[in-house]
Design a protein around this motif. Sequence first.
Motif, PDB file in Angstrom:
ATOM      1  N   HIS A 127       0.828  -1.212   0.000  1.00  0.00           N
ATOM      2  CA  HIS A 127       0.000   0.000   0.000  1.00  0.00           C
ATOM      3  C   HIS A 127       0.862   1.261   0.000  1.00  0.00           C
ATOM      4  O   HIS A 127       0.631   2.175  -0.785  1.00  0.00           O
ATOM      5  CB  HIS A 127      -0.919   0.017   1.231  1.00  0.00           C
ATOM      6  N   ASP A 128       1.848   1.312   0.897  1.00  0.00           N
ATOM      7  CA  ASP A 128       2.633   2.546   1.045  1.00  0.00           C
ATOM      8  C   ASP A 128       4.130   2.310   0.879  1.00  0.00           C
ATOM      9  O   ASP A 128       4.761   2.919   0.028  1.00  0.00           O
ATOM     10  CB  ASP A 128       2.361   3.176   2.424  1.00  0.00           C
ATOM     11  N   THR A 129       4.720   1.415   1.717  1.00  0.00           N
ATOM     12  CA  THR A 129       6.174   1.314   1.771  1.00  0.00           C
ATOM     13  C   THR A 129       6.613  -0.146   1.825  1.00  0.00           C
ATOM     14  O   THR A 129       6.004  -0.965   2.514  1.00  0.00           O
ATOM     15  CB  THR A 129       6.714   2.044   3.025  1.00  0.00           C
ATOM     16  N   ALA A 130       7.686  -0.458   1.076  1.00  0.00           N
ATOM     17  CA  ALA A 130       8.335  -1.769   1.135  1.00  0.00           C
ATOM     18  C   ALA A 130       9.822  -1.542   1.401  1.00  0.00           C
ATOM     19  O   ALA A 130      10.479  -0.797   0.675  1.00  0.00           O
ATOM     20  CB  ALA A 130       8.138  -2.544  -0.164  1.00  0.00           C
ATOM     21  N   VAL A 131      10.349  -2.176   2.482  1.00  0.00           N
ATOM     22  CA  VAL A 131      11.770  -2.084   2.807  1.00  0.00           C
ATOM     23  C   VAL A 131      12.395  -3.449   2.545  1.00  0.00           C
ATOM     24  O   VAL A 131      11.990  -4.451   3.144  1.00  0.00           O
ATOM     25  CB  VAL A 131      11.984  -1.665   4.275  1.00  0.00           C
ATOM     26  N   ILE A 132      13.374  -3.495   1.620  1.00  0.00           N
ATOM     27  CA  ILE A 132      14.008  -4.745   1.214  1.00  0.00           C
ATOM     28  C   ILE A 132      15.464  -4.720   1.659  1.00  0.00           C
ATOM     29  O   ILE A 132      16.205  -3.807   1.319  1.00  0.00           O
ATOM     30  CB  ILE A 132      13.938  -4.937  -0.308  1.00  0.00           C
ATOM     31  N   GLU A 133      15.876  -5.748   2.446  1.00  0.00           N
ATOM     32  CA  GLU A 133      17.276  -5.909   2.850  1.00  0.00           C
ATOM     33  C   GLU A 133      17.796  -7.194   2.208  1.00  0.00           C
ATOM     34  O   GLU A 133      17.198  -8.261   2.376  1.00  0.00           O
ATOM     35  CB  GLU A 133      17.391  -5.986   4.369  1.00  0.00           C
ATOM     36  N   VAL A 134      18.895  -7.112   1.474  1.00  0.00           N
ATOM     37  CA  VAL A 134      19.431  -8.271   0.754  1.00  0.00           C
ATOM     38  C   VAL A 134      20.879  -8.498   1.177  1.00  0.00           C
ATOM     39  O   VAL A 134      21.633  -7.557   1.424  1.00  0.00           O
ATOM     40  CB  VAL A 134      19.335  -8.077  -0.773  1.00  0.00           C
ATOM     41  N   GLY A 135      21.268  -9.790   1.268  1.00  0.00           N
ATOM     42  CA  GLY A 135      22.616 -10.137   1.666  1.00  0.00           C
ATOM     43  C   GLY A 135      23.573 -10.274   0.509  1.00  0.00           C
ATOM     44  O   GLY A 135      24.783 -10.311   0.706  1.00  0.00           O
ATOM     45  N   ASP A 136      23.055 -10.377  -0.712  1.00  0.00           N
ATOM     46  CA  ASP A 136      23.905 -10.474  -1.907  1.00  0.00           C
ATOM     47  C   ASP A 136      23.218  -9.698  -3.016  1.00  0.00           C
ATOM     48  O   ASP A 136      22.359 -10.226  -3.729  1.00  0.00           O
ATOM     49  CB  ASP A 136      24.110 -11.942  -2.299  1.00  0.00           C
ATOM     50  N   ALA A 137      23.557  -8.413  -3.153  1.00  0.00           N
ATOM     51  CA  ALA A 137      22.867  -7.553  -4.121  1.00  0.00           C
ATOM     52  C   ALA A 137      23.024  -8.049  -5.549  1.00  0.00           C
ATOM     53  O   ALA A 137      22.146  -7.838  -6.394  1.00  0.00           O
ATOM     54  CB  ALA A 137      23.388  -6.113  -3.999  1.00  0.00           C
ATOM     55  N   GLY A 138      24.148  -8.730  -5.855  1.00  0.00           N
ATOM     56  CA  GLY A 138      24.364  -9.203  -7.216  1.00  0.00           C
ATOM     57  C   GLY A 138      23.435 -10.332  -7.619  1.00  0.00           C
ATOM     58  O   GLY A 138      23.227 -10.573  -8.813  1.00  0.00           O
ATOM     59  N   ALA A 139      22.876 -11.063  -6.640  1.00  0.00           N
ATOM     60  CA  ALA A 139      21.986 -12.189  -6.947  1.00  0.00           C
ATOM     61  C   ALA A 139      20.523 -11.824  -6.758  1.00  0.00           C
ATOM     62  O   ALA A 139      19.653 -12.671  -6.908  1.00  0.00           O
ATOM     63  CB  ALA A 139      22.327 -13.397  -6.063  1.00  0.00           C
ATOM     64  N   PHE A 140      20.231 -10.564  -6.434  1.00  0.00           N
ATOM     65  CA  PHE A 140      18.855 -10.162  -6.152  1.00  0.00           C
ATOM     66  C   PHE A 140      18.230  -9.497  -7.375  1.00  0.00           C
ATOM     67  O   PHE A 140      18.868  -8.698  -8.068  1.00  0.00           O
ATOM     68  CB  PHE A 140      18.825  -9.185  -4.974  1.00  0.00           C
ATOM     69  N   ALA A 141      16.974  -9.831  -7.648  1.00  0.00           N
ATOM     70  CA  ALA A 141      16.219  -9.215  -8.744  1.00  0.00           C
ATOM     71  C   ALA A 141      14.768  -9.057  -8.308  1.00  0.00           C
ATOM     72  O   ALA A 141      14.256  -9.850  -7.511  1.00  0.00           O
ATOM     73  CB  ALA A 141      16.303 -10.064 -10.018  1.00  0.00           C
ATOM     74  N   PHE A 142      14.097  -8.014  -8.827  1.00  0.00           N
ATOM     75  CA  PHE A 142      12.711  -7.761  -8.455  1.00  0.00           C
ATOM     76  C   PHE A 142      12.025  -6.954  -9.553  1.00  0.00           C
ATOM     77  O   PHE A 142      12.657  -6.458 -10.488  1.00  0.00           O
ATOM     78  CB  PHE A 142      12.651  -6.989  -7.128  1.00  0.00           C
ATOM     79  N   SER A 143      10.685  -6.809  -9.415  1.00  0.00           N
ATOM     80  CA  SER A 143       9.903  -5.962 -10.313  1.00  0.00           C
ATOM     81  C   SER A 143       8.737  -5.383  -9.527  1.00  0.00           C
ATOM     82  O   SER A 143       8.331  -5.937  -8.508  1.00  0.00           O
ATOM     83  CB  SER A 143       9.392  -6.763 -11.521  1.00  0.00           C
ATOM     84  N   VAL A 144       8.205  -4.250 -10.009  1.00  0.00           N
ATOM     85  CA  VAL A 144       7.050  -3.601  -9.393  1.00  0.00           C
ATOM     86  C   VAL A 144       6.026  -3.345 -10.488  1.00  0.00           C
ATOM     87  O   VAL A 144       6.328  -2.678 -11.490  1.00  0.00           O
ATOM     88  CB  VAL A 144       7.437  -2.277  -8.709  1.00  0.00           C
ATOM     89  N   ASP A 145       4.818  -3.898 -10.314  1.00  0.00           N
ATOM     90  CA  ASP A 145       3.746  -3.779 -11.310  1.00  0.00           C
ATOM     91  C   ASP A 145       4.217  -4.224 -12.687  1.00  0.00           C
ATOM     92  O   ASP A 145       3.881  -3.619 -13.722  1.00  0.00           O
ATOM     93  CB  ASP A 145       3.232  -2.332 -11.367  1.00  0.00           C
ATOM     94  N   GLY A 146       5.050  -5.260 -12.736  1.00  0.00           N
ATOM     95  CA  GLY A 146       5.519  -5.811 -14.005  1.00  0.00           C
ATOM     96  C   GLY A 146       6.727  -5.101 -14.591  1.00  0.00           C
ATOM     97  O   GLY A 146       7.290  -5.575 -15.581  1.00  0.00           O
ATOM     98  N   ARG A 147       7.167  -3.998 -14.020  1.00  0.00           N
ATOM     99  CA  ARG A 147       8.336  -3.272 -14.529  1.00  0.00           C
ATOM    100  C   ARG A 147       9.585  -3.741 -13.788  1.00  0.00           C
ATOM    101  O   ARG A 147       9.612  -3.737 -12.557  1.00  0.00           O
ATOM    102  CB  ARG A 147       8.151  -1.771 -14.350  1.00  0.00           C
ATOM    103  N   PRO A 148      10.652  -4.164 -14.499  1.00  0.00           N
ATOM    104  CA  PRO A 148      11.847  -4.684 -13.835  1.00  0.00           C
ATOM    105  C   PRO A 148      12.556  -3.608 -13.031  1.00  0.00           C
ATOM    106  O   PRO A 148      12.588  -2.434 -13.401  1.00  0.00           O
ATOM    107  CB  PRO A 148      12.719  -5.174 -15.005  1.00  0.00           C
ATOM    108  N   GLY A 149      13.144  -4.020 -11.887  1.00  0.00           N
ATOM    109  CA  GLY A 149      13.862  -3.089 -11.033  1.00  0.00           C
ATOM    110  C   GLY A 149      15.338  -3.022 -11.380  1.00  0.00           C
ATOM    111  O   GLY A 149      15.898  -3.925 -12.024  1.00  0.00           O
TER     112      GLY A 149
END
Length: 264
Positions: A218-240
């Motif tokens: 709804h408002d805020t998502a906080v993402i903490e990752v231990g290996d930024a090189g292996a992390f991938a995501f998308s928001v509303d179908g758009r790649p991050g």
Amino acid sequence: MSDFGGKLRLARERRGISLGQIAASTKISIAALEALERNDVSKLPGGIFTRAFVRSFALEVGLDPDDTVREFLERFQGAPVAPIAAPSIIAAEESNFETQQRIAGVVLKLALISVPLIGVVLYFTMRSRPADRSVAPQTSTAAPLLVDSQTPLATRAAPPSAVPVAPVPRPAAVAAPSRTMTLELHPTGECWIKLTVDGQPVLSRLMLAGEIDVRQVHDTAVIEVGDAGAFAFSVDGRPGKSLGQTGQVRTARITKQTLAEYLQ
């Protein structure tokens, strides 16, 4: 006190494995692995990420991961820790947690759909009701007025004016719920991820390549990752965008205002 890092190094050398091979299979940077063997915890990210590094290292060199993590905590935190739960118990707890999250997501979606539908039904129901325009007949006790045929028309009594009818008020429009963001996590390799959505922690575990986790924000998502090189995501179908290099620990705070900064 025992040399924890030396124990890891001896186990690795007995298996004839280099730090580069462990880094390639675990997605942990060589600098972090060297810090473990030197007992230099100041170079490690800390928290669940360091424990994940120790567990992965132990698995690669043939040591018991639970005993190794417990020994690490005793060595560097100065106090014994409670026995670590068996993997089957951890998996069961994670499965129950994810099931509860899926149920909560379904309930939320149903609520978001039902609120505007109820508003539309009420709106058209009120509009379809006929206005109450009935007026009670007026009675008078006065004697009937006799009009002489010779009396000018201007002096004759005019008929009573129609009684005005107040308009029926229309129901206020129901405000539509604010649009949510659909966040999808899909790492390309093993990666520790901690996710907090709208102030509530919803995910904290090691995700593997090919796994997908979808959340409504709804408002805020906080993402903490231990290996930024292996992390991938998308928001509303758009790649991050990439959050960093292999082995780097990164934190991203995504809101509707900062969304453009994180999307390609």
